[in-house]
Enzyme design. Structure first.
Site, mmCIF file in Angstrom:
data_model
loop_
_atom_site.group_PDB
_atom_site.id
_atom_site.type_symbol
_atom_site.label_atom_id
_atom_site.label_comp_id
_atom_site.label_asym_id
_atom_site.label_seq_id
_atom_site.Cartn_x
_atom_site.Cartn_y
_atom_site.Cartn_z
ATOM 1 C CG LEU A 220 4.080 9.280 6.447
ATOM 2 C CD1 LEU A 220 4.508 8.332 7.537
ATOM 3 C CD2 LEU A 220 5.250 9.699 5.606
ATOM 4 C CD GLN B 132 1.141 -8.757 -3.415
ATOM 5 O OE1 GLN B 132 2.237 -9.236 -3.142
ATOM 6 N NE2 GLN B 132 0.658 -7.716 -2.770
ATOM 7 C CG HIS C 181 4.048 6.463 -1.347
ATOM 8 N ND1 HIS C 181 4.083 6.280 0.019
ATOM 9 C CD2 HIS C 181 3.339 5.413 -1.845
ATOM 10 C CE1 HIS C 181 3.408 5.196 0.328
ATOM 11 N NE2 HIS C 181 2.960 4.642 -0.785
ATOM 12 N N GLY D 170 5.614 7.455 2.276
ATOM 13 C CA GLY D 170 5.334 6.384 3.242
ATOM 14 C C GLY D 170 6.450 5.341 3.220
ATOM 15 C CG HIS D 171 7.020 2.827 -0.224
ATOM 16 N ND1 HIS D 171 6.325 3.362 -1.280
ATOM 17 C CD2 HIS D 171 6.470 1.624 0.020
ATOM 18 C CE1 HIS D 171 5.386 2.513 -1.669
ATOM 19 N NE2 HIS D 171 5.448 1.453 -0.894
ATOM 20 N NE ARG E 218 -3.716 -0.984 -4.841
ATOM 21 C CZ ARG E 218 -3.959 -1.966 -5.693
ATOM 22 N NH1 ARG E 218 -4.697 -1.743 -6.736
ATOM 23 N NH2 ARG E 218 -3.463 -3.168 -5.482
ATOM 24 C CG ASP F 134 -1.011 -2.434 2.788
ATOM 25 O OD1 ASP F 134 -2.029 -2.349 2.090
ATOM 26 O OD2 ASP F 134 0.064 -1.875 2.486
ATOM 27 C CG MET G 80 1.179 9.436 1.716
ATOM 28 S SD MET G 80 2.872 9.965 1.894
ATOM 29 C CE MET G 80 2.602 11.669 2.345
ATOM 30 C CB SER G 81 -1.906 4.200 -1.426
ATOM 31 O OG SER G 81 -2.068 3.183 -2.389
HETATM 32 O O1 PAF Z 1 2.627 -4.224 0.626
HETATM 33 C C1 PAF Z 1 3.209 -4.510 -0.439
HETATM 34 O O2 PAF Z 1 3.755 -3.664 -1.141
HETATM 35 C C2 PAF Z 1 3.245 -5.964 -0.883
HETATM 36 O O3 PAF Z 1 2.091 -6.634 -0.514
HETATM 37 C C3 PAF Z 1 4.490 -6.721 -0.381
HETATM 38 C C4 PAF Z 1 4.527 -6.797 1.130
HETATM 39 C C5 PAF Z 1 5.747 -6.033 -0.896
HETATM 40 C C6 PAF Z 1 4.478 -8.158 -0.920
HETATM 41 O O4 PAF Z 1 4.455 -8.174 -2.290
#
Ligand code: PAF
Length: 283
Positions: free
Chosen positions: A178, A62, A35, A37-38, A189, A152, A186-187
Site C-alpha cells: 500500500l 531481528q 498503518h 497496509g497492515h 518507520r 518486505d 506505507m511503513s
Molecule cells: O515484517 C514484520 O513486521 C516482521 O519482520 C515480522 C514478520 C512480524 C517478524 O517479526
C-alpha cells in the site's frame, strides 16, 4: 477482540475454536505501529478465514542495531483501537520473555544466498531473527493462511523457504504494497520521518517507477547508475543498495532481454530512517 499475552492461554483458546469447527485461521504477524497496509492484510484475512489473528511483537533478534530497536515506534493503544475498529478477532501480544527463553540462540539452518544478499548484507543476522520468530509464531498459531506485505519482498521469499524447508501446511499470501498518494510505501518507520525527509522519501518510489518505465531501454548497469544518481539528487537520501534481481532467486541480473522477469529493490537512508521498497518490473 480477544487479547492474549501468554502462549498457553492462547493455545487453549485456539484448541477450543478448532473443536468448535473453526477450520480456517488467518494470521497477520506484525511488529505493531499499525498503518493502512497492515489493516489491508487484516481485511484480506477477514474475507478468507473464519478467524483472524494479528500478532504484535517487536522482535529483538531481528534488529542488528540496538538504536533501531529502541527507536522502533510503539503505539500499542492506537494499534488495539485500529484492530477493534477493523474487527480483528484476536490479538497476540506477548512479552519478549514469553517468546524467548533465557538467552536462546537464534541460529537457524542454512538458507544460503536468499538470506545473505540485500538486507542480509547490510543487516547481518536479521533473517536469523525473522526466521526464528516467524517459526515460533507459526508453531503457536498454526494458521491456515499467513499474510505478508510485498514491501518486505526478501522477507516474503525467506518465509516461503521457511515453509518449504519445514514442510508447514500454512499458505503464504503476499499482498500488494500500500502506498501514500506520492507513492511512498506505507511503513511503520515512516512515522519517524521529519516533514522534509517525508517529502524527500517519495523519490524512492519515483525511481522504482522510472526503472520499470525504462527497463527495455537501458542495460542493467545503466539503469543502476542512473537510478542511484537520481536518488542522490536529494541530499537527504543515501542509498545502501539498489539492485535489479531475479524475482525468485534474488540473484542480481547482469543481462536481460525484453522478456526477462526482474524485480528492482532499494534500501536507502532518508535522514536517520532506513527505508526499503521494491517493484516488479513485469506485469
Ligand atoms: O515484517 C514484520 O513486521 C516482521 O519482520 C515480522 C514478520 C512480524 C517478524 O517479526
Amino acid at each position: 477482540m480477544k487479547l492474549f499475552k501468554e502462549i498457553n492461554a492462547f493455545r487453549k483458546f485456539l484448541k477450543g475454536k478448532r473443536q468448535n469447527g473453526v477450520q480456517n485461521i488467518g494470521f497477520v504477524p506484525t511488529m505493531g505501529a499499525l498503518h493502512s497496509g497492515h489493516i489491508s492484510l487484516i481485511n484480506t484475512s477477514k474475507q478468507n478465514n473464519q478467524l483472524t489473528i494479528c500478532s504484535i511483537f517487536v522482535n529483538p533478534t531481528q534488529f542488528n542495531n540496538t538504536d533501531d530497536l529502541a527507536k522502533y515506534p510503539r503505539t500499542i493503544e492506537n494499534d488495539i483501537k485500529l484492530l477493534i475498529e477493523n474487527n480483528c478477532d484476536v490479538l497476540f501480544y506477548p512479552e519478549v520473555s514469553e517468546m524467548y527463553v533465557d538467552d536462546e540462540q537464534t541460529n537457524v539452518e542454512d538458507y544460503g544466498f536468499i538470506v545473505e544478499t540485500l538486507e542480509g548484507r547490510f543487516r547481518p543476522g536479521h533473517f536469523n531473527g525473522v526466521i526464528t520468530i516467524v517459526k515460533k509464531l507459526f508453531d503457536v498459531v498454526e494458521p491456515t493462511n499467513a499474510y505478508f506485505g510485498q514491501k518486505d519482498y526478501q522477507q516474503c521469499a525467506v518465509v516461503n523457504q521457511l515453509i518449504i524447508k519445514n514442510n508447514l501446511s500454512v499458505k503464504l499470501n503476499i499482498c500488494s504494497t500500500l502506498r501514500e498518494v506520492d507513492g511512498l510505501a506505507m511503513s511503520s518507520r515512516n512515522a519517524r520521518l521529519t516533514i522534509e525527509e517525508r517529502e524527500a522519501a517519495a523519490i524512492i518510489f519515483q525511481t522504482l517507477f522510472q526503472i520499470k518505465k525504462s527497463f527495455n531501454t537501458y542495460s542493467i548497469d545503466e539503469l543502476t547508475t542512473k537510478s542511484i544518481t537520481q536518488l542522490h539528487s536529494s541530499p537527504l537520501i543515501k542509498v545502501e543498495y539498489l539492485e535489479i534481481a531475479n524475482p525468485t532467486t534474488l540473484k542480481p541480473l547482469v543481462d536481460k532481454d525484453e522478456r526477462t522477469k526482474a524485480v528492482a529493490l532499494i534500501a536507502a537512508w532518508c535522514g536517520n530512517v532506513r527505508l526499503i521498497d521494491n517493484l516488479l518490473l513485469f506485469d
